[in-house]
Write an enzyme that holds these catalytic residues in place. Structure first.
Site, mmCIF file in Angstrom:
data_model
loop_
_atom_site.group_PDB
_atom_site.id
_atom_site.type_symbol
_atom_site.label_atom_id
_atom_site.label_comp_id
_atom_site.label_asym_id
_atom_site.label_seq_id
_atom_site.Cartn_x
_atom_site.Cartn_y
_atom_site.Cartn_z
ATOM 1 N N SER A 1 37.088 50.264 46.269
ATOM 2 C CA SER A 1 36.934 49.629 47.339
ATOM 3 C C SER A 1 38.484 49.661 47.937
ATOM 4 O O SER A 1 38.851 49.150 49.144
ATOM 5 C CB SER A 1 37.008 48.134 47.014
ATOM 6 O OG SER A 1 37.971 47.466 46.075
ATOM 7 N N GLY B 1 33.589 46.363 44.491
ATOM 8 C CA GLY B 1 34.124 47.255 43.315
ATOM 9 C C GLY B 1 35.463 47.091 43.463
ATOM 10 O O GLY B 1 36.270 46.245 43.932
ATOM 11 N N ALA C 1 39.732 43.560 42.766
ATOM 12 C CA ALA C 1 40.916 44.621 42.711
ATOM 13 C C ALA C 1 42.106 43.988 43.908
ATOM 14 O O ALA C 1 43.008 44.882 44.355
ATOM 15 C CB ALA C 1 40.560 45.894 43.115
ATOM 16 N N ALA C 2 42.061 42.811 44.609
ATOM 17 C CA ALA C 2 42.649 42.790 45.650
ATOM 18 C C ALA C 2 44.304 42.746 45.197
ATOM 19 O O ALA C 2 45.043 43.212 45.998
ATOM 20 C CB ALA C 2 42.361 41.235 46.243
ATOM 21 N N GLY C 3 44.552 41.986 44.146
ATOM 22 C CA GLY C 3 45.803 41.764 43.760
ATOM 23 C C GLY C 3 46.501 43.123 43.464
ATOM 24 O O GLY C 3 47.676 43.569 43.792
ATOM 25 N N ASP C 4 45.795 44.124 42.794
ATOM 26 C CA ASP C 4 46.493 45.336 42.389
ATOM 27 C C ASP C 4 46.662 46.110 43.752
ATOM 28 O O ASP C 4 47.497 46.997 43.614
ATOM 29 C CB ASP C 4 45.291 46.038 41.404
ATOM 30 C CG ASP C 4 45.243 45.430 40.105
ATOM 31 O OD1 ASP C 4 46.183 44.937 39.563
ATOM 32 O OD2 ASP C 4 44.157 45.369 39.363
ATOM 33 N N GLY D 1 47.916 34.286 52.242
ATOM 34 C CA GLY D 1 49.160 35.316 52.517
ATOM 35 C C GLY D 1 49.899 35.496 51.156
ATOM 36 O O GLY D 1 49.440 35.575 49.923
ATOM 37 N N ASN E 1 40.265 50.970 32.535
ATOM 38 C CA ASN E 1 39.071 50.243 32.063
ATOM 39 C C ASN E 1 37.963 50.842 32.934
ATOM 40 O O ASN E 1 37.989 51.132 34.263
ATOM 41 C CB ASN E 1 39.134 48.879 32.174
ATOM 42 C CG ASN E 1 40.194 48.263 31.191
ATOM 43 O OD1 ASN E 1 40.284 48.609 30.319
ATOM 44 N ND2 ASN E 1 40.698 47.293 31.704
ATOM 45 N N MET E 2 36.732 50.942 32.203
ATOM 46 C CA MET E 2 35.549 51.068 33.024
ATOM 47 C C MET E 2 35.208 49.629 33.328
ATOM 48 O O MET E 2 34.916 48.759 32.388
ATOM 49 C CB MET E 2 34.660 51.645 32.329
ATOM 50 C CG MET E 2 33.104 51.904 33.177
ATOM 51 S SD MET E 2 33.490 52.729 34.780
ATOM 52 C CE MET E 2 33.669 54.699 34.265
ATOM 53 N N ASP E 3 34.943 49.241 34.627
ATOM 54 C CA ASP E 3 34.411 47.900 35.155
ATOM 55 C C ASP E 3 33.015 47.839 34.955
ATOM 56 O O ASP E 3 32.356 48.692 35.782
ATOM 57 C CB ASP E 3 34.867 47.538 36.289
ATOM 58 C CG ASP E 3 36.501 47.400 36.299
ATOM 59 O OD1 ASP E 3 37.021 47.242 35.385
ATOM 60 O OD2 ASP E 3 36.866 47.272 37.579
#
Length: 294
Positions: free
Chosen positions: A284, A280, A242-245, A217, A11-13
């Protein structure tokens, strides 16, 4: 051998930064707008590649300018895009509002991702070369199931991120080795708010679970080991998009490399902690040297 294959979305965010997200029917003023290449599949591919994995991407971009940028972004991070299709029309987009606390709200428009309804020529052959297949739910479920079942036929480990959260078909659960939901997704899947209890419920459907808990955590549970809670580094979040990814991509690399589970979870948490300190999605994500140094 390709260590990690990602079957997923690009995707483009389209990201707007504002003090707080608008309520229904409300208009607020944003302070900044940026376009950032993303999509859960592409994010995990970039995260894994930057963490040192050999990564290939299966999915689709549109024939528009966004599609060109999305493909280039993957290639710039050394992700193999030979089987990334180009579909006539628009690429997928994600419309994201990020508030001053680093929280986000997202609307995804599938675009080209919606054309990936099954495996294409060469896709299964590529999956057979992998140590792990990463899956998410931003492609049609038929393609996700086909990928998971192909991996199961060839003894390839499947790692599923159940996002966006939705009921999971029995055939997908039967072909999933490791399920990695966040707290919200785990609650949606089980109807149970407590992560420990939710993990126990999920183990009746899949053999292994990691529930990400944000600043608290991550929680690992399996049918053969005691639950393991690994704390996250304490940092100030700028953007959690995008932390989870990033966590999943880094975790996959650590597992493929054979790292012990506690070390793999700490390493993935360190990668996610670096990610949330920057704005981002793909922009990021940290590189291996940064993770090792943190």
């Amino acid at each position: 051998m390709t260590g990690i294959v990602v079957l997923g979305s690009t995707n483009m965010d389209l990201v707007t930064y504002t003090a707080r997200a608008p309520k229904l029917g409300e208009t607020v003023t944003g302070r900044e707008f940026v376009t950032v290449p993303g999509g859960k599949g592409a994010n995990q591919a970039v995260a894994a590649a930057r963490a040192g994995g050999a990564v290939a991407m299966i999915g689709a971009v549109g024939s528009d300018d966004f599609g060109t940028v999305l493909r280039h972004t993957l290639e710039a991070s050394c992700v193999d895009t030979d089987l990334l299709r180009t579909a006539e029309g628009s690429s997928g987009t994600a419309h994201i509002v990020v508030d001053d606390d680093g929280g986000n709200a997202i609307v995804v428009v599938p675009g080209a991702n919606g054309t990936v309804t099954d495996l294409g020529p060469g896709d299964e052959a590529l999956i057979t070369t992998a140590d792990a297949l990463l899956l998410q739910l931003e492609l049609p479920l038929s393609a996700v199931i086909a990928g998971a079942e192909a991996a199961r036929r060839h003894g390839v480990r499947t790692i599923l991120t159940p996002a966006p959260a939705q009921p999971l078909p029995p055939e997908l659960l039967a072909a999933t080795d490791l399920l990695v939901p966040n707290e919200h997704e785990a609650a949606v899947l089980t109807g149970i708010a407590d992560p420990h209890a939710a993990a126990g419920a999920l183990l009746r459907q899949v053999p292994e679970v990691v529930i990400t808990l944000g600043q608290a955590g991550s929680l690992h549970a399996s049918r053969t080991t005691e639950p393991l809670l690994v704390p996250a580094p304490h940092v100030t979040a700028v953007d959690t998009t995008a932390a989870g990814d990033t966590f999943v991509g880094a975790l996959a690399v650590a597992l493929v490399e054979g790292r012990p589970l506690p070390e793999a979870l700490r390493w993935a948490s360190a990668a996610a902690a670096l990610c949330v300190q920057r704005p981002g999605a793909s922009t990021s994500m940290p590189y291996r040297t940064e993770i090792e140094a943190s």
